[in-house]
Design an enzyme around this catalytic site. Sequence first.
Site, mmCIF file in Angstrom:
data_model
loop_
_atom_site.group_PDB
_atom_site.id
_atom_site.type_symbol
_atom_site.label_atom_id
_atom_site.label_comp_id
_atom_site.label_asym_id
_atom_site.label_seq_id
_atom_site.Cartn_x
_atom_site.Cartn_y
_atom_site.Cartn_z
ATOM 1 C CB CYS A 9 -0.978 0.001 1.286
ATOM 2 S SG CYS A 9 -2.102 -1.180 1.254
ATOM 3 C CD GLU A 59 -2.403 3.874 3.156
ATOM 4 O OE1 GLU A 59 -1.908 3.250 2.232
ATOM 5 O OE2 GLU A 59 -3.638 4.163 3.388
HETATM 6 N N1 THU Z 1 -4.373 0.598 -1.140
HETATM 7 C C1 THU Z 1 -3.380 1.549 -0.586
HETATM 8 O O1 THU Z 1 -2.462 1.664 -1.109
HETATM 9 N N2 THU Z 1 -3.804 2.172 0.522
HETATM 10 C C2 THU Z 1 -4.996 2.258 1.073
HETATM 11 O O2 THU Z 1 -5.215 3.063 2.086
HETATM 12 C C3 THU Z 1 -6.132 1.183 0.562
HETATM 13 C C4 THU Z 1 -5.753 0.328 -0.353
HETATM 14 C C5 THU Z 1 -4.157 0.078 -2.272
HETATM 15 C C6 THU Z 1 -3.720 -1.420 -2.295
HETATM 16 C C7 THU Z 1 -4.056 -2.072 -3.750
HETATM 17 O O3 THU Z 1 -3.084 -1.757 -4.690
HETATM 18 C C8 THU Z 1 -5.268 -0.991 -4.170
HETATM 19 O O4 THU Z 1 -5.164 0.072 -3.372
HETATM 20 C C9 THU Z 1 -6.678 -1.644 -4.285
HETATM 21 O O5 THU Z 1 -7.058 -2.275 -2.955
#
Ligand code: THU
Length: 127
Positions: free
Chosen positions: A53, A55
């Site tokens: 992710c 974050e």
């Molecule tokens: N994702 C993030 O990068 N941060 C979030 O807070 C929610 C989800 C990403 C993970 C994945 O690549 C995509 O968003 C869909 O879940």
Amino acid sequence: MNYEELIKSAEEVSKCAYAPYSKFPVGACVLAQSGKTYTGCNFENASYGLTICAERNAVGTAIANGERKIRAVAIYSPNMQNCTPCGACRQVLAEFKSDEGLDVITLCNDGIRVHTIDELLPEGFVL
Ligand code: THU
């Protein structure tokens, strides 16, 4: 730094996201206690579970630059108002909460919304 600038940086880095599978780009910008900021975007993998992710990518860059305390994180996705962090990222953010706490900033209909990490992860695991 005000939170609007953090959101702007998160928006900017979301353009670098590698999200060919979900088509859900995300950008994050952390503000460390030092006053410096670090950005990260999500990057996915053909083996879906390996996705990182935005974050956690931003936190990792802060850590690699010697930071240990995070004051705030802004999160932006063009796909969604108010993209709050997933459970795993909440636990990772909580690990580096500054003495003043850690604000989680997201974009919403009427501007920015601010939650504390303690609100988003009550009773999180700590050693
Ligand atoms: N994702 C993030 O990068 N941060 C979030 O807070 C929610 C989800 C990403 C993970 C994945 O690549 C995509 O968003 C869909 O879940």
